[in-house]
Design an enzyme around this catalytic site. Structure first.
Site, PDB file in Angstrom:
ATOM      1  CG  HIS A  51      -2.960  50.745  84.911  1.00 29.55           C
ATOM      2  ND1 HIS A  51      -2.945  51.777  83.987  1.00 29.55           N
ATOM      3  CD2 HIS A  51      -3.778  51.146  85.907  1.00 29.55           C
ATOM      4  CE1 HIS A  51      -3.735  52.749  84.409  1.00 29.55           C
ATOM      5  NE2 HIS A  51      -4.248  52.386  85.574  1.00 29.55           N
TER       6      HIS A  51
ATOM      7  CG  ASP B 219      -0.577  51.154  81.527  1.00 26.25           C
ATOM      8  OD1 ASP B 219      -0.035  51.827  82.410  1.00 26.25           O
ATOM      9  OD2 ASP B 219      -1.740  50.702  81.643  1.00 26.25           O
TER      10      ASP B 219
ATOM     11  CB  SER C 106      -6.607  51.994  88.005  1.00 23.51           C
ATOM     12  OG  SER C 106      -5.476  52.853  87.917  1.00 23.51           O
TER      13      SER C 106
END
Length: 218
Positions: A188, A185, A13
């Protein structure tokens, strides 16, 4: 005159291309085309949640292999999801099956006469006592071992990303991650972060001796 080539990306990702509905989250693979010339196409097969193992077992490496030819390159960044022991379907031991799976990417590229390039996992926002910490140490080391054993070029993106974070400090680094948007997060990237990591990758590509540097414009 330079031949047209394709750079294929196999990753997770942190590399994948995101749609507009997922903005501002982004992966560095979607910005790599900013740093290569018009002779190069980027084919980003990276997808979230995959390890070196599941990317293969789902047929994703085979899909890349079916398209590659002798002028192409395969960039491989795996390790983030390999480390999740609580998800045995994707977990790999760094010094045994992880190395075996990484070799399969190299073998597939070479079988198609393409050029494989290994990339250690990119650094996360892991900041302790005013220091950025490098995660996935065993996977980075294992990938370096495979690169040496198989005579494959390697970009140490973990080292380069951590050094970059350290150079700009915590506040500016946090802006590169989605924690700046959702408060949680630290893995990412925002579009800004993905853009900067793509630039780091391109700068390292420029230093390689396997011909890909010819196409890098950074």
């Amino acid at each position: 005159m330079k031949s047209s080539i394709t750079i294929y990306l196999a990753g997770d990702s942190t590399v994948q291309t995101y749609g507009t509905s997922e903005e501002p989250q982004a992966g560095w693979g979607q910005y790599l085309d900013r740093y290569v010339d018009e002779a190069v196409s980027i084919s980003n097969h990276a997808i979230g949640g995959r390890s070196s193992k599941t990317f293969i077992t789902e047929g994703r490496l085979e899909a890349i292999s079916s398209e590659m030819n002798e002028t192409d390159y395969l960039l491989i960044q795996m390790g983030h999801n390999d480390s999740t022991k609580n998800k045995p379907e994707r977990y790999t031991d760094p010094y045994t099956d992880y190395k075996q799976y990484v070799r399969q990417y190299i073998e597939q590229a070479r079988r198609r006469k393409a050029t494989p390039i290994l990339i250690t996992p990119v650094g996360r926002l892991h900041y302790v006592r005013k220091e950025f910490l490098a995660d996935f140490g065993d996977y980075c080391n294992a990938m370096k071992e495979v690169a040496e054993e198989e005579k494959v070029e390697l970009i140490d993106l973990m080292a380069k990303s951590i050094a970059y974070y350290s150079s700009i400090g915590y506040e500016k680094t946090a802006e590169l991650f989605m924690i700046s948007m959702n408060g949680t997060d630290c893995t990412h990237f925002t579009e800004k972060g993905a853009y900067m990591i793509a630039q780091l990758v391109a700068k390292e590509m420029k230093q390689l001796d396997d011909g890909i540097s010819t196409y890098v414009t950074v």
